[in-house]
Each structure stands twice: as structure tokens, then as C-alpha cells.
Design a protein around this motif. Structure first.
Motif, PDB file in Angstrom:
ATOM      1  N   TRP A  79      88.333  29.065  36.087  1.00 54.77           N
ATOM      2  CA  TRP A  79      89.924  28.918  35.646  1.00 54.77           C
ATOM      3  C   TRP A  79      90.674  29.363  36.987  1.00 54.77           C
ATOM      4  O   TRP A  79      91.981  28.760  37.029  1.00 54.77           O
ATOM      5  CB  TRP A  79      90.062  29.734  34.332  1.00 54.77           C
TER       6      TRP A  79
ATOM      7  N   LYS B 154      92.119  34.438  30.410  1.00 49.05           N
ATOM      8  CA  LYS B 154      91.319  33.324  30.824  1.00 49.05           C
ATOM      9  C   LYS B 154      90.843  32.729  29.485  1.00 49.05           C
ATOM     10  O   LYS B 154      90.588  31.443  29.532  1.00 49.05           O
ATOM     11  CB  LYS B 154      90.379  33.654  31.808  1.00 49.05           C
TER      12      LYS B 154
ATOM     13  N   CYS C  13      93.116  29.788  28.054  1.00 51.10           N
ATOM     14  CA  CYS C  13      93.490  28.888  28.905  1.00 51.10           C
ATOM     15  C   CYS C  13      93.011  27.351  28.526  1.00 51.10           C
ATOM     16  O   CYS C  13      93.578  26.411  28.994  1.00 51.10           O
ATOM     17  CB  CYS C  13      93.066  29.166  30.419  1.00 51.10           C
TER      18      CYS C  13
END
Length: 104
Positions: free
Chosen positions: A63, A50, A53
Motif C-alpha cells: 500500500w 492501511k 485502503c
């Protein structure tokens, strides 16, 4: 009698051909709390954490609402290919642009 089990890589040739810093396309297989499992179009499974991202840390909290199962991405940058662990990916714009300029 003994039962022996082992994992065979999905596509060994594709893994070997996968280059660090290359941009790949792939589909989200599953989304967990801290990362998403991705099936690259070349046949290799990978992981998108994450915190890779986005360049913006404020996006980390939500996310999971954007990264859904079966969602397709075309801008996945290969960060690392560790032995016996998943390939690591990023979607950070700054890293992708640095890679395009040959600065990674």
C-alpha cells in the motif's frame, strides 16, 4: 514561570460540520507504516489506516507504494469522529457503496 502548551484543532467549525458517512476529498500529508495522515479539503486532519485502503487484503502489503505524500483522493469516506483522536477514513469500495445506498 510555567510554559503551558495545548493543541488547538485546525478548524473546529469544519470538524463539527463533518458528517459520518460523508465522502470527502483530501491530500496525503505523510505515510507511516500502518496509516497515512490526510488533510481533508475542509481543513480537518484525518487518518487512513492501511487496512481501510482496499477491500482486497492482498493490497495491504504494498500500500505504501500507491499512497504517496501529496497524492490527492476524492473518495475518502468518514468512518468515525472520535473526541481527542484523528478522524478515521476508509477507501474500501464496499463501505463507500453501502454509504451511498444509505446502508451504513
Amino acid at each position: 514561570k510555567m510554559l503551558v502548551s495545548f493543541r488547538v484543532s485546525e478548524n473546529t467549525d469544519a470538524y463539527e460540520a463533518l458528517e459520518l458517512g460523508s465522502t470527502q476529498s483530501g491530500k496525503i500529508l505523510s505515510v507511516l507504516e500502518d496509516y497515512a495522515e490526510v488533510q481533508l479539503d475542509c481543513g480537518v486532519r484525518a487518518r487512513l489506516r492501511k487496512f481501510h485502503c482496499s477491500d482486497c487484503s492482498s493490497h495491504y502489503d504494498n500500500w505504501m507504494s500507491y499512497y504517496k505524500q501529496n497524492k490527492k483522493f476524492t473518495d475518502l469516506l468518514v468512518l468515525s469522529k472520535p473526541d481527542h483522536r484523528p478522524v478515521e477514513l476508509t477507501r474500501k469500495f464496499s463501505l463507500i457503496e453501502s454509504s451511498k445506498r444509505g446502508e451504513l
